[in-house]
Design a protein around this motif. Structure first.
Motif, PDB file in Angstrom:
ATOM      1  N   LEU A 140       0.870  -1.163   0.000  1.00 39.73           N
ATOM      2  CA  LEU A 140       0.000   0.000   0.000  1.00 39.73           C
ATOM      3  C   LEU A 140       0.910   1.217   0.000  1.00 39.73           C
ATOM      4  O   LEU A 140       1.740   1.390   0.893  1.00 39.73           O
ATOM      5  N   ILE A 141       0.803   2.021  -1.052  1.00 41.60           N
ATOM      6  CA  ILE A 141       1.750   3.112  -1.236  1.00 41.60           C
ATOM      7  C   ILE A 141       1.011   4.443  -1.162  1.00 41.60           C
ATOM      8  O   ILE A 141      -0.032   4.619  -1.819  1.00 41.60           O
ATOM      9  N   ASN A 142       1.572   5.336  -0.389  1.00 40.27           N
ATOM     10  CA  ASN A 142       0.994   6.661  -0.242  1.00 40.27           C
ATOM     11  C   ASN A 142       1.552   7.585  -1.317  1.00 40.27           C
ATOM     12  O   ASN A 142       2.740   7.851  -1.377  1.00 40.27           O
ATOM     13  N   VAL A 143       0.663   8.040  -2.191  1.00 39.65           N
ATOM     14  CA  VAL A 143       1.074   8.991  -3.229  1.00 39.65           C
ATOM     15  C   VAL A 143       0.284  10.275  -3.012  1.00 39.65           C
ATOM     16  O   VAL A 143      -0.914  10.323  -3.258  1.00 39.65           O
ATOM     17  N   ASP A 144       0.940  11.285  -2.524  1.00 35.96           N
ATOM     18  CA  ASP A 144       0.292  12.571  -2.253  1.00 35.96           C
ATOM     19  C   ASP A 144      -1.002  12.418  -1.466  1.00 35.96           C
ATOM     20  O   ASP A 144      -2.026  13.045  -1.780  1.00 35.96           O
ATOM     21  N   GLY A 145      -0.980  11.564  -0.471  1.00 36.44           N
ATOM     22  CA  GLY A 145      -2.151  11.411   0.380  1.00 36.44           C
ATOM     23  C   GLY A 145      -3.137  10.360  -0.093  1.00 36.44           C
ATOM     24  O   GLY A 145      -3.992   9.931   0.664  1.00 36.44           O
ATOM     25  N   LYS A 146      -3.017   9.921  -1.344  1.00 38.65           N
ATOM     26  CA  LYS A 146      -3.901   8.856  -1.832  1.00 38.65           C
ATOM     27  C   LYS A 146      -3.177   7.518  -1.694  1.00 38.65           C
ATOM     28  O   LYS A 146      -1.944   7.445  -1.777  1.00 38.65           O
ATOM     29  N   ILE A 147      -3.971   6.451  -1.497  1.00 34.70           N
ATOM     30  CA  ILE A 147      -3.370   5.129  -1.326  1.00 34.70           C
ATOM     31  C   ILE A 147      -3.461   4.361  -2.642  1.00 34.70           C
ATOM     32  O   ILE A 147      -4.529   4.235  -3.242  1.00 34.70           O
ATOM     33  N   ILE A 148      -2.288   3.909  -3.094  1.00 31.08           N
ATOM     34  CA  ILE A 148      -2.233   3.100  -4.312  1.00 31.08           C
ATOM     35  C   ILE A 148      -1.816   1.691  -3.925  1.00 31.08           C
ATOM     36  O   ILE A 148      -0.830   1.499  -3.206  1.00 31.08           O
ATOM     37  N   LYS A 149      -2.565   0.711  -4.416  1.00 33.23           N
ATOM     38  CA  LYS A 149      -2.309  -0.688  -4.103  1.00 33.23           C
ATOM     39  C   LYS A 149      -1.525  -1.292  -5.270  1.00 33.23           C
ATOM     40  O   LYS A 149      -1.860  -1.064  -6.431  1.00 33.23           O
ATOM     41  N   ALA A 150      -0.458  -2.002  -4.939  1.00 36.72           N
ATOM     42  CA  ALA A 150       0.343  -2.623  -5.997  1.00 36.72           C
ATOM     43  C   ALA A 150       0.655  -4.060  -5.628  1.00 36.72           C
ATOM     44  O   ALA A 150       0.974  -4.360  -4.474  1.00 36.72           O
ATOM     45  N   VAL A 151       0.567  -4.949  -6.620  1.00 35.29           N
ATOM     46  CA  VAL A 151       0.819  -6.368  -6.376  1.00 35.29           C
ATOM     47  C   VAL A 151       2.291  -6.564  -6.012  1.00 35.29           C
ATOM     48  O   VAL A 151       3.187  -5.953  -6.604  1.00 35.29           O
ATOM     49  N   ARG A 152       2.505  -7.447  -5.058  1.00 37.83           N
ATOM     50  CA  ARG A 152       3.862  -7.731  -4.629  1.00 37.83           C
ATOM     51  C   ARG A 152       4.217  -9.117  -5.148  1.00 37.83           C
ATOM     52  O   ARG A 152       3.873 -10.123  -4.535  1.00 37.83           O
ATOM     53  N   THR A 153       4.877  -9.167  -6.312  1.00 38.18           N
ATOM     54  CA  THR A 153       5.156 -10.482  -6.895  1.00 38.18           C
ATOM     55  C   THR A 153       6.593 -10.920  -6.719  1.00 38.18           C
ATOM     56  O   THR A 153       6.859 -12.016  -6.255  1.00 38.18           O
ATOM     57  N   GLU A 154       7.513 -10.082  -7.098  1.00 38.96           N
ATOM     58  CA  GLU A 154       8.912 -10.501  -7.048  1.00 38.96           C
ATOM     59  C   GLU A 154       9.391 -10.579  -5.602  1.00 38.96           C
ATOM     60  O   GLU A 154       8.836  -9.954  -4.721  1.00 38.96           O
ATOM     61  N   LYS A 155      10.436 -11.337  -5.471  1.00 35.68           N
ATOM     62  CA  LYS A 155      11.134 -11.309  -4.187  1.00 35.68           C
ATOM     63  C   LYS A 155      11.641  -9.899  -4.000  1.00 35.68           C
ATOM     64  O   LYS A 155      12.299  -9.345  -4.869  1.00 35.68           O
ATOM     65  N   THR A 156      11.324  -9.311  -2.904  1.00 37.72           N
ATOM     66  CA  THR A 156      11.723  -7.928  -2.720  1.00 37.72           C
ATOM     67  C   THR A 156      12.018  -7.661  -1.259  1.00 37.72           C
ATOM     68  O   THR A 156      11.418  -8.272  -0.373  1.00 37.72           O
ATOM     69  N   ASP A 157      12.970  -6.783  -1.049  1.00 32.69           N
ATOM     70  CA  ASP A 157      13.295  -6.449   0.330  1.00 32.69           C
ATOM     71  C   ASP A 157      12.732  -5.087   0.720  1.00 32.69           C
ATOM     72  O   ASP A 157      13.114  -4.508   1.710  1.00 32.69           O
ATOM     73  N   LEU A 158      11.834  -4.559  -0.093  1.00 34.40           N
ATOM     74  CA  LEU A 158      11.228  -3.267   0.226  1.00 34.40           C
ATOM     75  C   LEU A 158      10.391  -3.391   1.505  1.00 34.40           C
ATOM     76  O   LEU A 158       9.672  -4.370   1.678  1.00 34.40           O
ATOM     77  N   THR A 159      10.499  -2.396   2.348  1.00 35.92           N
ATOM     78  CA  THR A 159       9.692  -2.444   3.580  1.00 35.92           C
ATOM     79  C   THR A 159       8.974  -1.117   3.782  1.00 35.92           C
ATOM     80  O   THR A 159       9.092  -0.207   2.968  1.00 35.92           O
ATOM     81  N   THR A 160       8.275  -1.046   4.865  1.00 31.55           N
ATOM     82  CA  THR A 160       7.486   0.143   5.198  1.00 31.55           C
ATOM     83  C   THR A 160       8.377   1.380   5.274  1.00 31.55           C
ATOM     84  O   THR A 160       9.551   1.282   5.628  1.00 31.55           O
ATOM     85  N   ASP A 161       7.799   2.506   4.924  1.00 29.06           N
ATOM     86  CA  ASP A 161       8.441   3.816   5.016  1.00 29.06           C
ATOM     87  C   ASP A 161       9.528   4.057   3.966  1.00 29.06           C
ATOM     88  O   ASP A 161      10.226   5.059   4.041  1.00 29.06           O
ATOM     89  N   GLU A 162       9.642   3.155   3.006  1.00 29.18           N
ATOM     90  CA  GLU A 162      10.645   3.394   1.969  1.00 29.18           C
ATOM     91  C   GLU A 162      10.042   4.212   0.842  1.00 29.18           C
ATOM     92  O   GLU A 162       8.873   4.044   0.499  1.00 29.18           O
ATOM     93  N   ASN A 163      10.871   5.101   0.264  1.00 30.78           N
ATOM     94  CA  ASN A 163      10.426   5.869  -0.893  1.00 30.78           C
ATOM     95  C   ASN A 163      10.586   5.021  -2.147  1.00 30.78           C
ATOM     96  O   ASN A 163      11.634   4.418  -2.358  1.00 30.78           O
TER      97      ASN A 163
END
Lengths: 259, 354
Positions: free
Chosen positions: B254-277
């Motif tokens: 769930l990604i915050n873009v200028d106050g709106k929430i955009i949902k994106a599928v998480r498919t690949e192995k990824t190390d992205l975590t909360t609060d990352e740009n």
């Protein structure tokens, strides 16, 4: 329109300046007097007969012809691989080698001739004809390198690579694929180099010797003693000859592309 | 072991500064793989290293289990097709095609049979006596193909073979290449900068950038799920917008873009975590302009539109970001579009490098 007229006038003047002397020579060669003058008096072919009758002209013509052919051939045999190396390969000091190759064409002929005489012919004591041949080869070499390079540059290197990928060695692909396609460039180089050799005075001046001379040198010598139109007749023959060769080469091969 | 193996290759045009560094690649027999990337990405260097025109400074080139690293190109039995055809201008079509067979000392009558067979394969029967200058671009490239396959090479390398042809011919030749590959079962490596060519021809695509492999995958994977922002942009993910990961679960970011929430599928192995740009990439064709806010949409204002025949392309601004959207039909209600909607499964997410 005014400009157009001006340009036409300039163009005509230029042509008179460039071609006028040739016309004067050719017309004067048909004079009947023993002194060359323009416009000539009378009309005679005697000077043409005389030009052919003088034995020294015949022998020196043959020497010029042989020297020209041999030196041109040698310069091509060395020049084609040199041009190939320059165009297709990069190596350290390439620009210096390029300059070195063109040196004989840039340095005044008199200097080259003198240098060859002083530091080459004297020490080796080689026969005069040999020195003449080597000297001419040296001045023709840059011409052949340059003209062959121009035609090589127009030939796509991937065509050679295609030949190599189909199983040709680099040497075989050069002979079977490159040479046939730069043929007209090689012929252009041959003609240019031969004419350069045939007309050369400054180098030959130093390298000719007793009994062995070239036609232009013999013509110079003749002019020191006689001023009859024989030289004009001989020159006219050479002019017509050269024009025919260049014209047909241009028609068949388009050699002006390589100059 | 794979049919072709490039192992730890260092190769390039200037000694000491290789275009390819520690480069590895393996290709299975019968595959058609594409090396895809912009000019200067090293795809042609790779091809020339396999062909032998560039000798690797380091590493090894193995084809069919044999080490070819130091073997010159004329002893490799590899077919090559060039962008500019590279036909022998002084030889007829027949002699062009027969060239490799003659070098292999094939019997004269056999040469004749083989050449006619391969000319029939590329539908050039009857053109035997023509010179290359008397052929059209498409015909020349077919002669080039015939010339390189008639020697029955271990593999066929194609260096942007279609890029000198006009659009219609390119489509035809592409179909023809595909047919040839299926008919002959030859292993092919195809260099191109054209995504469509790579997508439609290959069984596997290798996307390259600056001498490195960005992604290896099937055309579908490369098209749908680019692994990096480079591949994404190259494959037409023209839109990018910045946001911050607010939360994530097994399936979605769930990604915050200028106050709106955009949902994106998480498919690949990824190390992205909360609060990352992160940057969100998506295609104009996968964006929809709508008039009322829905789930996964961002407010936009429409700047202008370009009618493109089957579709219309809109230039819009969301916040400070310029985006494009492409929708079927022609534009008739430009003023009423207020939001851009994007689908969670069509988004590519990448960390913004600090």
């Amino acid at each position: 329109m005014r400009n157009n007229k001006l340009f036409t006038a300039i163009l005509i003047l230029m042509f008179i300046f460039l071609l006028g002397p040739f016309l004067v020579i050719i017309i004067a060669s048909f004079g009947s007097e023993t002194i060359m003058r323009f416009p000539p008096k009378g009309f005679a072919m005697t000077w043409y007969e005389k030009a052919f009758a003088i034995k020294m002209f015949r022998t020196t013509f043959l020497i010029s012809l042989k020297t020209g052919l041999a030196a041109t051939f040698t310069a091509l045999v060395m020049g084609i691989p040199a041009a190939y190396a320059m165009v297709r390969h990069n190596f350290p000091g390439k620009s210096k080698v390029e300059l070195f190759f063109s040196a004989p064409a840039i340095v005044p002929g008199l200097v080259v001739g003198f240098a060859l005489l002083r530091f080459f012919i004297y020490y080796t004591k080689m026969p005069v004809i040999m020195g003449l041949y080597l000297g001419h080869t040296a001045i023709l070499f840059p011409y052949t390198v340059r003209v062959v390079s121009a035609s090589l540059r127009n030939f796509d290197p991937s065509v050679e690579e295609a030949a190599v990928s189909l199983g040709s060695s680099p040497l075989h692909s050069f002979i079977a694929v490159v040479l046939p396609n730069i043929r007209s460039g090689v012929i252009a180089a041959f003609i240019l180099a031969f004419i350069t050799s045939f007309n050369n005075v400054p180098i030959s001046l130093f390298l000719t010797g007793p009994g062995v001379s070239t036609l232009p040198i013999q013509m110079l010598v003749y002019m020191e003693y006689y001023f009859d139109p024989t030289i004009a007749a001989l020159s006219s023959i050479l002019i017509v000859f050269t024009v025919i060769i260049i014209q047909s080469a241009e028609k068949v091969l388009g050699i002006s592309r390589y100059m | 072991m794979a049919f072709i193996e490039l192992k730890n290759i260092d190769a390039g045009y200037v000694k000491g500064s290789p275009v390819l560094k520690d480069f590895n690649l393996s290709v299975e027999k019968g595959e058609l793989i594409s090396l895809l990337g912009p000019s200067g990405c090293g795809k042609t260097t790779t091809l020339r290293t396999i062909a032998g025109f560039i000798l690797a400074e380091q590493g090894s080139v193995i084809i069919g289990g044999k080490d070819y690293t130091k073997i010159p190109p004329n002893k490799r039995n590899i077919g090559l097709v060039f962008q500019n055809y590279a036909l022998f201008p002084h030889l007829s079509v027949f002699e062009n095609v027969a060239y490799g067979l003659k070098r292999r000392k094939v019997d004269k009558s056999l040469i004749k049979t083989k050449v006619s067979a391969v000319l029939e394969l590329v539908s050039l029967t009857g053109f035997e006596d023509r010179l290359p200058a008397q052929l059209s671009g498409g015909q020349r490239q077919r002669v080039a193909l015939a010339r390189s396959v008639v020697i029955e090479p271990d593999l066929l390398l194609l260096d942007e073979p279609l890029s000198n042809l006009d659009a219609k011919l390119r489509d035809e030749m592409r179909a023809e290449l595909s047919r040839l590959q299926h008919q002959l079962g030859i292993t092919m490596i195809y260099v191109t900068h054209d995504q469509i060519e790579a997508l439609s021809l290959s069984s596997k695509i290798i996307v390259m950038n600056e001498g490195l492999i960005e992604q290896i995958g099937t055309p579908e994977t490369i098209y749908e799920r680019p692994a990096t922002s480079f591949v994404a942009k190259f494959m037409g993910f023209d839109n990018s917008i910045k946001g911050k990961i607010e939360s994530l679960d097994k399936k979605f970011f769930l990604i915050n873009v200028d106050g709106k929430i955009i949902k994106a599928v998480r498919t690949e192995k990824t190390d992205l975590t909360t609060d990352e740009n992160v940057s969100i990439f998506f295609r104009p064709e996968d964006s929809f302009l709508i008039s009322k806010e829905e789930e996964n949409s961002l407010p936009v204002s429409v700047n202008y539109s370009n009618f493109q025949g089957g579709s219309t392309r809109y230039s819009v601004t969301s916040g400070k970001t310029e985006l494009s959207a492409e929708m079927p039909g022609k534009n008739n209600k430009m003023g009423k579009y207020e939001f851009i909607k994007i689908l969670p499964e069509k988004l590519i997410i990448e960390r913004v490098k600090a």
